[in-house]
Design a protein around this motif. Structure first.
Motif, PDB file in Angstrom:
ATOM      1  N   ARG A   1       0.845  -1.190   0.000  1.00  0.00           N
ATOM      2  CA  ARG A   1       0.000   0.000   0.000  1.00  0.00           C
ATOM      3  C   ARG A   1       0.882   1.243   0.000  1.00  0.00           C
ATOM      4  O   ARG A   1       1.927   1.286   0.646  1.00  0.00           O
ATOM      5  CB  ARG A   1      -0.904   0.030   1.234  1.00  0.00           C
ATOM      6  CG  ARG A   1      -1.887  -1.123   1.329  1.00  0.00           C
ATOM      7  CD  ARG A   1      -2.882  -1.127   0.181  1.00  0.00           C
ATOM      8  NE  ARG A   1      -2.486  -2.049  -0.882  1.00  0.00           N
ATOM      9  CZ  ARG A   1      -3.064  -2.131  -2.063  1.00  0.00           C
ATOM     10  NH1 ARG A   1      -4.060  -1.328  -2.377  1.00  0.00           N
ATOM     11  NH2 ARG A   1      -2.650  -2.998  -2.960  1.00  0.00           N
ATOM     12  N   CYS A   2       0.444   2.259  -0.717  1.00  0.00           N
ATOM     13  CA  CYS A   2       1.168   3.534  -0.782  1.00  0.00           C
ATOM     14  C   CYS A   2       0.119   4.605  -1.018  1.00  0.00           C
ATOM     15  O   CYS A   2      -0.513   4.649  -2.081  1.00  0.00           O
ATOM     16  CB  CYS A   2       2.192   3.504  -1.910  1.00  0.00           C
ATOM     17  SG  CYS A   2       3.204   4.993  -2.024  1.00  0.00           S
ATOM     18  N   ALA A   3      -0.081   5.464  -0.050  1.00  0.00           N
ATOM     19  CA  ALA A   3      -1.210   6.378  -0.076  1.00  0.00           C
ATOM     20  C   ALA A   3      -1.068   7.504  -1.093  1.00  0.00           C
ATOM     21  O   ALA A   3      -2.047   7.944  -1.692  1.00  0.00           O
ATOM     22  CB  ALA A   3      -1.446   6.963   1.318  1.00  0.00           C
ATOM     23  N   THR A   4       0.173   7.976  -1.306  1.00  0.00           N
ATOM     24  CA  THR A   4       0.352   9.133  -2.173  1.00  0.00           C
ATOM     25  C   THR A   4       1.562   8.941  -3.074  1.00  0.00           C
ATOM     26  O   THR A   4       2.482   8.179  -2.761  1.00  0.00           O
ATOM     27  CB  THR A   4       0.563  10.423  -1.360  1.00  0.00           C
ATOM     28  OG1 THR A   4       1.824  10.361  -0.690  1.00  0.00           O
ATOM     29  CG2 THR A   4      -0.553  10.616  -0.333  1.00  0.00           C
ATOM     30  N   LEU A   5       1.563   9.678  -4.168  1.00  0.00           N
ATOM     31  CA  LEU A   5       2.688   9.641  -5.091  1.00  0.00           C
ATOM     32  C   LEU A   5       3.953  10.183  -4.429  1.00  0.00           C
ATOM     33  O   LEU A   5       5.070   9.760  -4.761  1.00  0.00           O
ATOM     34  CB  LEU A   5       2.350  10.450  -6.343  1.00  0.00           C
ATOM     35  CG  LEU A   5       3.317  10.364  -7.522  1.00  0.00           C
ATOM     36  CD1 LEU A   5       3.524   8.922  -7.959  1.00  0.00           C
ATOM     37  CD2 LEU A   5       2.796  11.213  -8.690  1.00  0.00           C
ATOM     38  N   LYS A   6       3.804  11.087  -3.457  1.00  0.00           N
ATOM     39  CA  LYS A   6       4.955  11.647  -2.760  1.00  0.00           C
ATOM     40  C   LYS A   6       5.716  10.597  -1.960  1.00  0.00           C
ATOM     41  O   LYS A   6       6.890  10.773  -1.651  1.00  0.00           O
ATOM     42  CB  LYS A   6       4.516  12.784  -1.828  1.00  0.00           C
ATOM     43  CG  LYS A   6       4.056  14.037  -2.549  1.00  0.00           C
ATOM     44  CD  LYS A   6       3.677  15.127  -1.568  1.00  0.00           C
ATOM     45  CE  LYS A   6       3.231  16.396  -2.288  1.00  0.00           C
ATOM     46  NZ  LYS A   6       2.855  17.474  -1.337  1.00  0.00           N
ATOM     47  N   GLU A   7       5.048   9.500  -1.625  1.00  0.00           N
ATOM     48  CA  GLU A   7       5.677   8.425  -0.866  1.00  0.00           C
ATOM     49  C   GLU A   7       6.177   7.297  -1.766  1.00  0.00           C
ATOM     50  O   GLU A   7       6.756   6.322  -1.275  1.00  0.00           O
ATOM     51  CB  GLU A   7       4.666   7.841   0.130  1.00  0.00           C
ATOM     52  CG  GLU A   7       4.097   8.828   1.128  1.00  0.00           C
ATOM     53  CD  GLU A   7       2.968   8.226   1.939  1.00  0.00           C
ATOM     54  OE1 GLU A   7       3.223   7.233   2.657  1.00  0.00           O
ATOM     55  OE2 GLU A   7       1.837   8.719   1.843  1.00  0.00           O
ATOM     56  N   ALA A   8       5.994   7.437  -3.065  1.00  0.00           N
ATOM     57  CA  ALA A   8       6.200   6.313  -3.980  1.00  0.00           C
ATOM     58  C   ALA A   8       7.629   6.211  -4.503  1.00  0.00           C
ATOM     59  O   ALA A   8       8.319   7.213  -4.701  1.00  0.00           O
ATOM     60  CB  ALA A   8       5.238   6.430  -5.158  1.00  0.00           C
TER      61      ALA A   8
END
Length: 259
Positions: free
Chosen positions: A148-155
């Motif tokens: 799981r990865c909530a946002t593109l900023k965390e990807a």
């Protein structure tokens, strides 16, 4: 005949192609360029491996179609069609890096229903049937699951090389790079398998052929991920492709790519 019935045969294809390829790896190879405009290499190993798989398919399932990178298409309107890329990542192969793999897909009425990526040098197999995906290798066997990865900023995002994109598409991908936490290059088919295994979050590519992606679709979706074209359509025909482990990252990336 069900997909389960084909799994053992797909394993035979992987074994036969791997045994054909390995004697060529990290040796002095004759390399041809298939492109008149840039460098698109093909080796004896590519052709020999596809030839072996084609012979096995024709002898076991003569009514099936075949789509292959090196020897073209046969009976591609059949209900069952095999899509073969004997060495995805030939440029890595000729450079001696083990970041390449054999891609095998089985399509039923145009839809990929089973896929495998086999890396014979490392001894790894990634497989999927849209409902589940599995890894088999030196570290054992396990089920694959995207993270799981909530946002593109965390990807963590991957592409094989932005230099493979045209100028407009490269500019679109740059928007992803500016937002994503980490962007790396390289990988070819391995990037998609690492996405399915939960080690990265996004893969963006352009100008893929059906044999570049068809075998990877059931692995990604079987692990809980999503893979489409940049405009959200089915990916098995290739083109501009986006794969993500989390639908939120997929949606955010699509918006940037199509802005």
């Amino acid at each position: 005949m069900t997909v389960i019935d084909f799994k053992a045969f797909i394993g035979r294809l992987a074994t036969a192609s791997g045994e054909t390829i390995l004697p060529f790896f990290r040796t002095s190879l004759s390399i041809e360029n298939k492109s008149s405009s840039d460098f698109d290499p093909v080796t004896e190993a590519d052709r020999a491996a596809e030839a072996v798989m084609r012979r096995l398919i024709k002898s076991s399932f003569p009514q099936h179609g075949i789509v292959g990178e090196e020897f073209g298409n046969e009976r591609e309107d059949a209900d069952y069609v095999w899509v073969l890329d004997p060495i995805d990542g030939t440029k890595s192969f000729i450079a001696g890096f083990p970041i390449w793999g054999t891609l095998i897909a089985l399509l039923h009425k145009g839809t990929p229903v089973f896929g495998m990526m086999h890396q014979p040098y490392i001894g790894e197999r990634f497989s999927g049937d849209n409902g589940s995906a599995h890894y088999s290798g030196p570290s054992g066997e396990r089920r694959l699951q995207v993270r799981r990865c909530a946002t593109l900023k965390e990807a963590t995002a991957y592409t094989t090389s932005p230099l493979l994109m045209n100028v407009a598409d490269r500019a679109c991908f740059t928007r992803i790079e500016h937002v994503a936490k980490l962007t790396r290059y390289g990988g070819d088919c391995y990037s998609y398998c690492m996405l399915a295994a939960g080690h990265l979050d996004l893969v963006v590519e352009t100008e893929l052929k059906p044999y570049d992606i068809a075998g990877l679709i059931p692995i990604i979706t079987g692990a809980g991920g999503i893979v489409t074209t940049w405009d959200g359509k089915p990916a098995q025909r290739g083109g501009r492709i986006i794969a993500a482990g989390d639908p939120r990252v997929h949606e955010a990336a699509m918006k940037l790519l199509n802005a």
